[in-house]
Structure formats: C-alpha cells, structure tokens
Design an enzyme around this catalytic site. Sequence first.
Site, PDB file in Angstrom:
ATOM      1  N   GLN A  54       4.066  27.634  32.451  1.00  0.00           N
ATOM      2  CA  GLN A  54       4.976  26.673  31.825  1.00  0.00           C
ATOM      3  C   GLN A  54       5.452  25.661  32.866  1.00  0.00           C
ATOM      4  O   GLN A  54       5.917  26.026  33.941  1.00  0.00           O
ATOM      5  CB  GLN A  54       6.187  27.357  31.197  1.00  0.00           C
ATOM      6  CG  GLN A  54       6.973  26.357  30.343  1.00  0.00           C
ATOM      7  CD  GLN A  54       8.214  26.942  29.718  1.00  0.00           C
ATOM      8  OE1 GLN A  54       9.045  27.509  30.430  1.00  0.00           O
ATOM      9  NE2 GLN A  54       8.358  26.805  28.418  1.00  0.00           N
ATOM     10  N   CYS A  85      15.496  23.255  27.946  1.00  0.00           N
ATOM     11  CA  CYS A  85      16.588  23.669  28.832  1.00  0.00           C
ATOM     12  C   CYS A  85      17.909  22.971  28.477  1.00  0.00           C
ATOM     13  O   CYS A  85      17.987  21.748  28.466  1.00  0.00           O
ATOM     14  CB  CYS A  85      16.216  23.367  30.279  1.00  0.00           C
ATOM     15  SG  CYS A  85      17.508  23.886  31.401  1.00  0.00           S
ATOM     16  N   GLY A 189      13.515  32.337  18.320  1.00  0.00           N
ATOM     17  CA  GLY A 189      14.957  32.482  18.184  1.00  0.00           C
ATOM     18  C   GLY A 189      15.330  33.717  17.409  1.00  0.00           C
ATOM     19  O   GLY A 189      14.961  33.882  16.248  1.00  0.00           O
ATOM     20  N   ASP A 190      16.025  34.638  18.111  1.00  0.00           N
ATOM     21  CA  ASP A 190      16.609  35.816  17.474  1.00  0.00           C
ATOM     22  C   ASP A 190      15.592  36.815  16.934  1.00  0.00           C
ATOM     23  O   ASP A 190      15.832  37.446  15.902  1.00  0.00           O
ATOM     24  CB  ASP A 190      17.565  35.408  16.340  1.00  0.00           C
ATOM     25  CG  ASP A 190      18.742  34.596  16.856  1.00  0.00           C
ATOM     26  OD1 ASP A 190      18.950  34.583  18.082  1.00  0.00           O
ATOM     27  OD2 ASP A 190      19.440  33.975  16.038  1.00  0.00           O
ATOM     28  N   GLY A 212      11.954  35.766  23.299  1.00  0.00           N
ATOM     29  CA  GLY A 212      12.796  35.463  24.457  1.00  0.00           C
ATOM     30  C   GLY A 212      13.572  36.703  24.863  1.00  0.00           C
ATOM     31  O   GLY A 212      13.011  37.691  25.353  1.00  0.00           O
ATOM     32  N   ARG A 213      14.864  36.684  24.563  1.00  0.00           N
ATOM     33  CA  ARG A 213      15.761  37.739  25.063  1.00  0.00           C
ATOM     34  C   ARG A 213      15.438  39.121  24.516  1.00  0.00           C
ATOM     35  O   ARG A 213      15.820  40.130  25.110  1.00  0.00           O
ATOM     36  CB  ARG A 213      17.207  37.356  24.712  1.00  0.00           C
ATOM     37  CG  ARG A 213      17.684  36.108  25.437  1.00  0.00           C
ATOM     38  CD  ARG A 213      18.935  35.538  24.811  1.00  0.00           C
ATOM     39  NE  ARG A 213      18.684  35.088  23.438  1.00  0.00           N
ATOM     40  CZ  ARG A 213      19.623  34.718  22.576  1.00  0.00           C
ATOM     41  NH1 ARG A 213      20.887  34.743  22.947  1.00  0.00           N
ATOM     42  NH2 ARG A 213      19.303  34.326  21.362  1.00  0.00           N
TER      43      ARG A 213
HETATM   44  C1  LIG Z   1      17.229  34.283  31.265  1.00  0.00           C
HETATM   45  C2  LIG Z   1      16.501  33.312  30.394  1.00  0.00           C
HETATM   46  C3  LIG Z   1      15.576  32.462  30.959  1.00  0.00           C
HETATM   47  C4  LIG Z   1      14.872  31.570  30.169  1.00  0.00           C
HETATM   48  N1  LIG Z   1      13.939  30.772  30.734  1.00  0.00           N
HETATM   49  C5  LIG Z   1      13.176  29.969  29.952  1.00  0.00           C
HETATM   50  C6  LIG Z   1      12.154  29.178  30.505  1.00  0.00           C
HETATM   51  O1  LIG Z   1      11.943  29.148  31.714  1.00  0.00           O
HETATM   52  N2  LIG Z   1      11.398  28.442  29.664  1.00  0.00           N
HETATM   53  C7  LIG Z   1      11.620  28.427  28.308  1.00  0.00           C
HETATM   54  O2  LIG Z   1      10.897  27.753  27.577  1.00  0.00           O
HETATM   55  N3  LIG Z   1      12.593  29.138  27.767  1.00  0.00           N
HETATM   56  C8  LIG Z   1      13.367  29.904  28.551  1.00  0.00           C
HETATM   57  N4  LIG Z   1      14.366  30.650  27.989  1.00  0.00           N
HETATM   58  C9  LIG Z   1      14.610  30.554  26.547  1.00  0.00           C
HETATM   59  C10 LIG Z   1      13.776  31.541  25.751  1.00  0.00           C
HETATM   60  O3  LIG Z   1      12.412  31.332  25.971  1.00  0.00           O
HETATM   61  C11 LIG Z   1      14.051  31.379  24.256  1.00  0.00           C
HETATM   62  O4  LIG Z   1      13.664  30.081  23.854  1.00  0.00           O
HETATM   63  C12 LIG Z   1      15.507  31.559  23.885  1.00  0.00           C
HETATM   64  O5  LIG Z   1      16.086  32.635  24.577  1.00  0.00           O
HETATM   65  C13 LIG Z   1      15.637  31.783  22.368  1.00  0.00           C
HETATM   66  O6  LIG Z   1      14.886  32.867  21.947  1.00  0.00           O
HETATM   67  P1  LIG Z   1      15.552  34.308  21.716  1.00  0.00           P
HETATM   68  O7  LIG Z   1      16.654  34.103  20.703  1.00  0.00           O
HETATM   69  O8  LIG Z   1      14.416  35.143  21.220  1.00  0.00           O
HETATM   70  O9  LIG Z   1      16.085  34.735  23.024  1.00  0.00           O
HETATM   71  C14 LIG Z   1      15.106  31.515  28.770  1.00  0.00           C
HETATM   72  C15 LIG Z   1      16.059  32.371  28.208  1.00  0.00           C
HETATM   73  C16 LIG Z   1      16.759  33.250  28.988  1.00  0.00           C
HETATM   74  C17 LIG Z   1      17.763  34.143  28.352  1.00  0.00           C
END
Ligand SMILES: Cc1cc2nc3c(=O)[nH]c(=O)nc-3n(C[C@H](O)[C@H](O)[C@H](O)COP(=O)(O)O)c2cc1C
Length: 363
Positions: A54, A85, A189-190, A212-213
Amino acid sequence: MAGITNIGFRRLCREQGGGIYVCEMITTRALVERNPKTLRMIAFGDDENPRSLQLYGTDPEITAAAVRIVVERNLADHIDLNFGCPVPKVTRRGGGAALPWRRRLFARLVRAAVAAAAPSGVPVTVKMRKGIDDDHLTYVEAGLAAQEAGVAAVALHGRTASQRYSGTADWDAIATLKQALDVPVLGNGDIWEADDALRMVAHTGVDGVVIGRGCLGRPWLFADLEAAFNGRPERRLPILGEVAVTMRRHAELLVDQFTAGARSPARGERDGCTDFRKHVAWYLKGFPVGGELRRSLAMIESLAQLDDLLGKLDPAEPFPVTALGQPRGRTNSPGKVSLPEGWLASRDDDTVPEGAEMDDSGG
Ligand SMILES: Cc1cc2nc3c(=O)[nH]c(=O)nc-3n(C[C@H](O)[C@H](O)[C@H](O)COP(=O)(O)O)c2cc1C
C-alpha cells in the site's frame, strides 16, 4: 495497517486462511528517496503471494516514480493507493482522506499510478473513505474517477474523515458505490466476525471485504472468513490455552522478522518482543486475566519471559463470547477535520499539497 501488518503478522494471518494481506502502508516519497526503514518495511516472505503493497502519496509525479520503482524492481504484485488517513497532521496539509475532495488532483494521481504500473500488468487499487464529512462526500465521484483511471478495484471504508474510527460504518454507502461502479468494489468497516462479512456482502452486493481492526488479536478471523465464504458453519472460539499458542507463534514470527535485519540475534529478539507488546491487550480482551499479568506480558523482552508468563494463564478458560462483535483497536470520537485554508472552496485546484507526507498512518 500501519504498525500492524508487518511480515510476521501477515504470515500469522496467512497460516489461518486465504486472502490478500496488505503490507504496512509506506509513503511514495520515502520509497523514491530509498529510505532504508521503508525498504525494510516492504520486505515480503519468500512464499507470499500476492505481495500486496500500500502506497500513500499526494504528488502524481512522485507517486508515478514510486510505482515505477515497485514494478521495475519487482517489489510487489499489487499496489493499493491509500486515501483514507484521517490524522489531523495529514489532512491539515491536504493529504489522506482530504485529498479526493480535490478531484482533479485525485484523478491525476490515480492515473499516474495506473500508467506507471501498466507495462508490468501489476494491478492498482484505491482505498478511500466516504468523504471529509457528511456535507462533503466524495466517494461516488472519486470511485468513478478511479475506475476511469483504470484501477482494478475500489475499496470503501464506510466512514467520513470526520468520523475517524467512531460510530458505525455506513454500509448503505458501500452499496451505493457498488451500484455506481463496474469494477469490483470491496467493502470495509466494522467486520468484527466472519458473519459480519457475510452480512455486508448480502447488504451491499460487494465483491469482497476488507478487514481492519477485527483481526487485531484475532488472526483466526481469517480461518472463520474462509469457512464462511465457503458456506461452512464452523467458527473459532479458542480457549485461552489456544490463544496463548497463537500469541507465542505471533511473537516468534516477529522475532524471526526482526532478527533478519538486526545487528545481533539478541537485539532481534528484543525488538520482536517489543513489537509484540501492543498485541497483548487485543489477544486477552474479555478473558479474566489479572492486571499484573497483563502488564507483565505487555513488557516482555524475550521469548523465554513470554513463555513463563503464558504458563501462568489458565489454558482451560473459555473464549469470552461477550467480546464477540465488539469494537477493538481504535475507537476515537468524531471531530472537525483539519484542512488547509480554502480547501473546501476550490475543488478544481490541483496544486500538489506541500508537506502532507507522514511517517505513519491509518485509514
Ligand atoms: C492501527 C490502525 C492502522 C491502520 N493503518 C491503515 C493503513 O496503513 N492503511 C489503510 O488503508 N488503512 C489503515 N487503517 C484503517 C483500516 O484499514 C480500516 O479501514 C478501518 O480500521 C475500518 O475498518 P474496520 O472497522 O474493520 O476496522 C488502520 C487502522 C488501524 C486501527
């Protein structure tokens, strides 16, 4: 994910199930300047396939130069461009999630990346948020522009930059984008459990999901996802002893990773263990483990120390089902997005923002 998806963590996840595991985000400028730390960050395992990288950039020319380095040196099989971001120090300068608002600059940047990758056949994808805030949404227009530029897929995190990681992701927006585009759309997301992924696909019609998380401290989510997408019902609810085995494996992979680039094996072990510390609370979330033991685990300096402390856990402790479906990792509150002066008033200005690169990121 910045600070998380390094070579060791990606291997741990791959051991669980299939998927495309994206490397930690790196900046186009750092790559072009051959920053040694950056070059270490884009190392892939010998058997990693596809090698997914990425990039974050704000300047079409620098982004094209970075993509050329990637393809000419055969550094990756897939390039994702990050426009998600929400960090103030980045959006304040017009980078990250602020950038798609400047639609001509966004289109120019994506076109530059796609053109630079084209001779190699390496696919370029884009990941973005819904927009700056509810009054300044960009995702459909940006998705169409990215498609027009020739991307292979578009991933949407269903939050605006002003939401940061708060509230819930808007899956309706993901459905809207899916309707609007012909290229594959990935929803994000989520997704905390595999069944959330099935629900997202049913709700939005997306071609795939981005985790993501949900995988923080739960790499077995990928085993569940593989089962779910293959129509199988099994889901992992590891007892604490099994979690401890996964923690040990994770730490060991990080030690391997850090030892490969270290001045001495002892240094590599210490650095690997230090990197592991941030994962401890995620692994133990919801398990009845005392504060002192948690704190000690989050301060380990060696694998022997880790083994000793993991030995103090009750291996038979059942998985805390109350922790299922709960947010993990960042869950900060919404806030006004910092933007450069006049940013919102001039959508067609395609001046490259100055100083909007960063060392670490999020999405
Ligand atoms: C610690 C952390 C680091 C992240 N780093 C990136 C990143 O480098 N590139 C990116 O596209 N998203 C990054 N994200 C965002 C996640 O990829 C994702 O888009 C976001 O957490 C929403 O998805 P979720 O609800 O499943 O967590 C990061 C999220 C967290 C919590």
